[in-house]
Scaffold this motif. Structure first.
Motif, short mmCIF file in Angstrom:
data_model
loop_
_atom_site.label_atom_id
_atom_site.label_comp_id
_atom_site.label_asym_id
_atom_site.label_seq_id
_atom_site.Cartn_x
_atom_site.Cartn_y
_atom_site.Cartn_z
N ALA A 105 0.85 -1.20 0.00
CA ALA A 105 0.00 0.00 0.00
C ALA A 105 0.88 1.24 0.00
O ALA A 105 1.85 1.33 0.77
N THR A 106 0.55 2.19 -0.86
CA THR A 106 1.32 3.44 -0.92
C THR A 106 0.38 4.59 -1.23
O THR A 106 -0.85 4.44 -1.23
N ARG A 107 0.96 5.75 -1.51
CA ARG A 107 0.17 6.92 -1.89
C ARG A 107 0.98 7.75 -2.87
O ARG A 107 2.21 7.69 -2.90
N TYR A 108 0.27 8.50 -3.73
CA TYR A 108 0.99 9.45 -4.57
C TYR A 108 1.25 10.70 -3.73
O TYR A 108 0.59 10.93 -2.71
N VAL A 109 2.22 11.51 -4.15
CA VAL A 109 2.66 12.61 -3.30
C VAL A 109 2.46 13.99 -3.91
O VAL A 109 2.59 15.00 -3.20
N HIS A 110 2.14 14.09 -5.21
CA HIS A 110 2.04 15.39 -5.86
C HIS A 110 0.61 15.90 -5.96
O HIS A 110 0.33 16.81 -6.75
N PRO A 134 -3.07 16.36 -3.28
CA PRO A 134 -3.55 16.20 -1.90
C PRO A 134 -4.70 15.22 -1.73
O PRO A 134 -5.15 15.00 -0.60
N ARG A 135 -5.17 14.60 -2.79
CA ARG A 135 -6.38 13.77 -2.70
C ARG A 135 -6.10 12.30 -2.38
O ARG A 135 -6.99 11.47 -2.41
N ALA A 136 -4.85 11.98 -2.07
CA ALA A 136 -4.49 10.58 -1.86
C ALA A 136 -5.09 10.01 -0.58
O ALA A 136 -5.19 10.71 0.44
N VAL A 137 -5.45 8.73 -0.62
CA VAL A 137 -5.80 7.98 0.57
C VAL A 137 -4.49 7.52 1.22
O VAL A 137 -3.59 7.03 0.53
N MET A 138 -4.38 7.65 2.53
CA MET A 138 -3.16 7.25 3.21
C MET A 138 -2.97 5.74 3.11
O MET A 138 -3.95 4.98 3.18
N PRO A 139 -1.73 5.27 2.94
CA PRO A 139 -1.50 3.83 2.77
C PRO A 139 -1.98 3.00 3.95
O PRO A 139 -2.42 1.85 3.77
N GLU A 140 -1.92 3.55 5.16
CA GLU A 140 -2.41 2.81 6.32
C GLU A 140 -3.90 2.51 6.20
O GLU A 140 -4.36 1.42 6.59
N GLU A 141 -4.64 3.45 5.64
CA GLU A 141 -6.08 3.24 5.44
C GLU A 141 -6.33 2.18 4.37
O GLU A 141 -7.23 1.34 4.51
N VAL A 142 -5.53 2.21 3.30
CA VAL A 142 -5.65 1.18 2.26
C VAL A 142 -5.35 -0.20 2.86
O VAL A 142 -6.09 -1.17 2.63
N ALA A 143 -4.29 -0.30 3.66
CA ALA A 143 -3.91 -1.58 4.26
C ALA A 143 -4.99 -2.09 5.20
O ALA A 143 -5.29 -3.29 5.24
N GLU A 144 -5.59 -1.19 5.98
CA GLU A 144 -6.66 -1.58 6.89
C GLU A 144 -7.86 -2.14 6.12
O GLU A 144 -8.46 -3.14 6.51
N THR A 145 -8.20 -1.49 5.00
CA THR A 145 -9.31 -1.96 4.18
C THR A 145 -9.00 -3.34 3.60
O THR A 145 -9.87 -4.23 3.59
N ALA A 146 -7.78 -3.53 3.12
CA ALA A 146 -7.39 -4.81 2.54
C ALA A 146 -7.43 -5.92 3.57
O ALA A 146 -7.93 -7.03 3.30
N PRO A 174 5.68 6.49 -3.77
CA PRO A 174 5.84 5.57 -4.90
C PRO A 174 7.26 5.06 -5.09
O PRO A 174 7.45 3.91 -5.48
N GLU A 175 8.25 5.90 -4.83
CA GLU A 175 9.63 5.47 -5.04
C GLU A 175 9.99 4.30 -4.12
O GLU A 175 10.56 3.31 -4.55
N GLU A 176 9.63 4.43 -2.84
CA GLU A 176 9.91 3.34 -1.91
C GLU A 176 9.05 2.12 -2.23
O GLU A 176 9.51 0.98 -2.10
N ALA A 177 7.80 2.35 -2.64
CA ALA A 177 6.93 1.22 -2.99
C ALA A 177 7.51 0.42 -4.15
O ALA A 177 7.52 -0.82 -4.12
N LEU A 178 8.00 1.12 -5.17
CA LEU A 178 8.56 0.43 -6.33
C LEU A 178 9.85 -0.29 -5.96
O LEU A 178 10.07 -1.44 -6.40
N ALA A 179 10.68 0.34 -5.15
CA ALA A 179 11.92 -0.31 -4.72
C ALA A 179 11.62 -1.56 -3.90
O ALA A 179 12.26 -2.61 -4.08
N THR A 180 10.63 -1.48 -3.01
CA THR A 180 10.26 -2.64 -2.19
C THR A 180 9.70 -3.75 -3.07
O THR A 180 10.02 -4.93 -2.89
N ALA A 181 8.88 -3.38 -4.03
CA ALA A 181 8.30 -4.39 -4.93
C ALA A 181 9.39 -5.11 -5.72
O ALA A 181 9.35 -6.34 -5.88
N ARG A 182 10.36 -4.37 -6.20
CA ARG A 182 11.44 -5.00 -6.97
C ARG A 182 12.29 -5.91 -6.08
O ARG A 182 12.77 -6.95 -6.53
N LYS A 183 12.46 -5.55 -4.83
CA LYS A 183 13.24 -6.36 -3.91
C LYS A 183 12.53 -7.68 -3.59
O LYS A 183 13.17 -8.72 -3.43
N LEU A 184 11.20 -7.63 -3.52
CA LEU A 184 10.42 -8.80 -3.10
C LEU A 184 9.95 -9.66 -4.26
O LEU A 184 9.44 -10.76 -4.03
#
Length: 464
Positions: free
Chosen positions: A384-389, A391-403, A417-427
């Motif tokens: 779960a992540t959020r875009y940063v540019h 203000p309308r993003a849902v916080m990733p913690e809220e996305v994770a809670e819903t999931a 997004p940068e950390e999300a993509l790096a984590t995804a590539r690592k995993l």
């Protein structure tokens, strides 16, 4: 030039921008009068253009880009106006697939800006309550295409149809691609109500094409067509298709094929130019639109050979876009439940069966639970992540809670997004697949990271 370009962007993003701030709660704030007055002051450049006007809940962008590609391949200089842009404002203004040069964009916006300033001074209107971002960018597009004397324009509706800023045109053909529940606060909470708003692009006596298959919205579209005396061409009545999906096991992303027949043309078997079983439907609507256009103006008739040339290698960013291999990297702007279901179908049908990682971020006021229910069963790893540019993003913690409430499985939290993509590539192993989705905002930011670019400031799609 860099200063002039940034000044152009700063001016545009200083205007009321529903793409960034969210749409108004209802339709009362939306009017066409100001857009009509602006176009009149610009000399009504849209009146000399041969336009195809494309509305719909989903598929309208894909349908528009297919039609434009086929027209260009047939030798017709073709303008394509779409929204939102992903990384550069110039993406909204294409002629034969090429974006407007930055200096030309600056000149266009400056010209429209001068007229807007005069209009608002005459009407004693403040900038905050004057012409909007989308009205100005749409006016600039129509002026650009008229100045370049293009042979045809494919114009995508921004939101809805009846009160959309693009609806100041008198097209040769109007199209509604599909109807689903989205923007319900603005357009209505039933498929019939939404269809009525989308069909608001129909003009009296002008032929129309509908790709809508569900009974309630189909009846609403027929009603509008009867009221406006439009010759309506409908899927499963006047044109139809049979699709053939790739046979597993697949080694790489593989599009399908479809046989398309309309009241006018037997198009035969064609390769679907974009990934996803839903694109066979969009291709069929596009071909029906081309046939309707040919009947409206014989000089715009497109042969099958031009369609094949135009569709070959066609790309449509952030629509099941494959941006890398080992692992496969798929970026998609699915922003509502219908789009999430279409993406899930594409991943099941058009991609190899490999371990998958989901990177998901979305927008307030969207059906986050519905999006996640469509996607989660396909993924072993979820981030779960959020875009940063914006203000309308849902916080990733809220996305994770819903999931976790859906299936009891946790999501990894990534703050951007940068950390999300790096984590995804690592995993994700080299033989696996990463899919980034949930919003066009997120798709734009991830594309910028992958391409090593910076998006223009305050990028924000209306339907993200």
């Amino acid at each position: 030039m860099p200063d002039a370009y940034q000044d152009c962007l700063d001016y545009l993003y200083s205007r009321l921008n529903y793409e960034r701030e969210g749409m108004p709660k209802g339709l009362a704030d939306l009017r066409l009068g100001r857009m009509r007055r602006l176009m009149a002051r610009l000399g009504d450049p849209q009146q000399g253009l041969r336009i195809v006007h494309v509305a719909g809940t989903k598929g309208k962008g894909s349908t528009a880009v297919m039609m434009a590609a086929a027209l260009t391949a047939s030798g017709v200089s073709t303008g394509l106006y779409t929204s939102p842009h992903l990384n550069r404002l110039e993406e909204r203004y294409l002629i034969d697939g090429r974006p407007v040069p930055p200096d030309a964009l600056v000149a266009l916006v400056d010209e429209v800006r001068g007229v807007v300033d005069e209009m608002e001074a005459d009407e004693r209107c403040s900038r905050r309550f004057g012409a909007t971002f989308f009205e100005i960018t749409t006016a600039a597009a129509l002026l650009h295409f008229a100045r370049r004397q293009v042979g045809a324009v494919v114009l995508e509706v921004g939101m809805g149809g009846r009160l959309d800023s693009t609806n100041v045109v008198r097209p040769l053909v109007s199209i509604v691609t599909s109807i689903a529940l989205d923007h319900t606060r603005q357009l209505g909470d039933t498929l019939g109500a939404i269809a009525g708003e989308k069909a608001g692009v129909f003009k009296r006596g002008t032929p129309a094409v509908s790709g809508v298959q569900e009974r309630e919205p189909r009846e609403a579209i027929r009603r509008v067509a009867r009221q406006r005396r439009c010759l309506l061409r409908e899927i499963d009545v006047d044109f139809r298709y049979e699709d053939f999906q790739p046979v597993p096991p697949l080694e790489r992303p593989t599009p399908g094929r479809a046989v398309v027949r309309t009241w006018r043309t037997d198009w035969g078997m064609l390769d679907v130019p974009l990934l996803g079983p839903h694109q066979a439907h969009n291709m069929t609507v596009a071909l029906a639109g081309l046939d309707c256009l040919a009947e409206a103006d014989a000089s715009l008739a497109v042969e099958r050979s031009a369609v094949v040339r135009g569709f070959a290698g066609l790309e449509w960013p952030a629509r099941v876009e494959v941006m890398g291999a080992r692992p496969w990297l798929v970026v998609d702007g699915a922003h509502n439940v219908a789009s999430a279901i279409a993406l899930a179908d594409a991943l099941r049908i058009n991609f190899p069966k490999v371990p998958r990682t989901l990177v998901f971020g979305t927008t307030r006021e969207k059906d986050v639970e519905g999006q996640l229910r469509a996607l989660l069963p396909l993924f072993e790893t979820r981030i779960a992540t959020r875009y940063v540019h914006n203000p309308r993003a849902v916080m990733p913690e809220e996305v994770a809670e819903t999931a976790e409430a859906i299936d009891g499985r946790p999501m990894i939290i990534a703050p951007d997004p940068e950390e999300a993509l790096a984590t995804a590539r690592k995993l994700t192993g080299a033989e696996g697949l990463i899919c980034v989705t949930g919003s066009l905002f997120l798709a734009a930011e991830v594309r910028a990271i992958v391409l090593g670019r910076r998006p223009t400031s305050a990028v924000g799609p209306a339907s993200a």
